[in-house]
Design a protein around this motif. Structure first.
Motif: not given
Length: 493
Positions: A395-401, A417-425, A432-436
């Motif tokens: 799961x790619x989780x994207x939120x600023x807070x 689940x396996x989670x990849x977190x990001x604080x911005x678009x 995605x470039x790093x983990x697909x």
């Protein structure tokens, strides 16, 4: 059968000549009016009559030995501004008449032309009634506007509260994963309180939007036990509280928070109806309703019902009060809004339920609520009892807070689940470039650096074809024209 007589009009006469006063009253009576009159000729008597006689109309002479009509008009405008005021004088010049009308008099009539008096009397009463009706309509409009403002405030406040409560819920779930009895108890308590808080927030939102709340199976015993806990802190010592629980494990389809709100409102009204103490009784039981039970305009649905009754031994209600109970803004309380029972009616209508009211002045009131024991269908889908466990999906989780991002990521990880977190678009694209490409994307729509819609477009450009869950503010869902062509997208407010 005797014909009901019209109420007598209370006339306050400011007149020093008793014979002139009789002529005025006789002339008005000949015009078809039923009059109850009182005559005064001094300032002290006039002020006393305004207070204890409470006139519907005032007629005054212009000049008297110990009192002045102008002074009477001045006092009347100060202490009884809604009461119409007529001058009836032997002599009244044009300047005096203009001054009288400017001062607030409705009209003036000369004593040698009393034939005009009934028409002026009728017009003064009619204009006063129109002013009262207009003032009442304006007050109702102001209340409605204030009510609309409160609904908007409730909508914004509920959104903010939900943002506070949701991380608490996720934190409680993390406490429940700890293998420690004390942490487990604390986590259970926090999760239950947060869940009930979210239910209240949801109820605020549905009320503000005019939509229906989610339906669940409600255990009636638990509902009444919870109501008892709330009432114990509000019940005066001189009031006996008695709750009779229904036999067996009775359940109804409804919304727990709304039902509790409705019952609590009725109970608090009952307590206020017993200023000198008494007995408040809440009882529940099964009842079979036949065709004869239903009133004109109600959907006739005979069958098994749960009857919940709230009875008090208070002051009771007159027939007039009962007939106005569910009108918007009608209230008998000094500080009431007239919206509590209207809210109860809305909740009962949502639950396909019925209400009956019995009351006798001086002997108390009983509100009986009838809930169908058969299933009530709701447009809202029932939420699953437990969240499904993941099997290593990415799961790619994207939120600023940062706080919400961390908590939500941790909850998803603990559920498999396996989670990849990001604080911005932009950070999500680097991820995605790093983990697909992930199996699922969860993102906030209103991010400041790169919006959810722009991030979604960039994901599609990179060949992402999986499902998307987009978190949006209430009422701020993107339109179809704003969105890129994605097959599976779900919005969560």
């Amino acid at each position: 059968m005797p014909v009901a007589q019209s109420p007598r009009i209370r006339l306050l006469l400011v007149e020093d000549n008793e014979l002139d006063a009789e002529l005025i009253v006789d002339e008005i009576a000949r015009g078809g009016f039923a009059i109850e009159s009182r005559r005064v000729d001094s300032e002290r008597e006039f002020e006393a009559a305004l207070a204890d006689f409470a006139p519907d109309i005032i007629i005054s002479d212009l000049s008297m030995p110990s009192f002045s009509g102008y002074r009477a008009l001045e006092i009347a405008r100060e202490k009884a501004p809604d009461v119409p005021f007529l001058f009836v004088s032997g002599t009244m010049g044009e300047e005096a008449a203009v001054e009288a009308v400017r001062g607030g008099a409705t009209d003036y009539v000369l004593k040698h032309n009393l034939a005009r008096l009934p028409a002026s009397f009728r017009r003064a009463l009619r204009e006063a009634e129109e002013r009262r009706a207009r003032a009442q309509a304006e007050a109702s409009l102001l209340r409605a506007q204030r009510y609309e403002g409160l609904a908007l405030l409730a909508s914004g406040l509920s959104h903010d509260l939900r943002n506070v409560l949701q991380p608490i819920t996720m934190g409680a779930s993390m406490l429940l994963e700890i293998d420690d009895e004390r942490a487990h108890k604390v986590g259970t308590l926090v999760k239950d309180c947060a869940a009930r808080g979210l239910d209240i927030v949801h109820s605020m939102l549905t009320f503000a939007r005019g939509t229906r709340a989610a339906i669940e199976r409600v255990k009636v015993r638990a509902l009444l036990e919870g109501l008892a806990l709330l009432l114990r802190g509000s019940t005066p010592r001189n009031v006996e509280l008695a709750i009779q629980l229904p036999a067996g494990d009775v359940e109804i389809d409804g919304n727990y928070t709304e039902l509790q709100q409705c019952l609590l409102n009725l109970c608090l009204n009952a307590l206020q109806a017993m200023p000198d103490g008494g007995r408040l009784e809440i009882a529940g039981g099964r009842e079979e309703l036949g065709e004869h039970f239903f009133e004109e305009g109600e959907t006739r649905t005979p069958g098994a019902y749960l009857r919940l009754s709230i009875s008090d031994s208070g002051i009771g209600m007159s027939d007039e009060v009962r007939s106005n109970l569910f009108k918007a803004f009608f209230t008998t309380k000094k500080d009431g809004t007239g919206l509590g029972l209207l809210s109860c009616r809305r909740i009962l209508d949502n639950h396909k339920s019925y209400l009956r009211v019995e009351s006798t002045p001086g002997k108390g009131s009983t509100f009986s609520l009838y809930f169908p024991l058969g299933p009530v269908r709701s447009g809202d889908a029932d939420a699953p009892a437990e969240a499904p466990q993941g099997r290593g999906q990415r799961i790619l989780l994207v939120m600023e807070e940062a706080g919400k991002l961390s908590l939500l990521a941790e909850v998803l990880r603990t559920t498999g689940y396996v989670v990849h977190a990001a604080q911005s678009g932009s950070a999500a694209l680097l991820e995605i470039e790093s983990n697909g490409l992930p199996d699922l994307v969860v993102m906030k729509a209103d991010m400041s650096l790169m919006t959810g819609v722009r991030t979604l477009s960039a994901l599609l450009d990179r060949a992402y074809a999986g499902p998307v869950i987009m978190i949006v503010r209430a009422g701020a869902r993107p339109t179809a024209d704003d969105l890129p062509p994605v097959r599976r997208i779900r919005f969560v407010e």
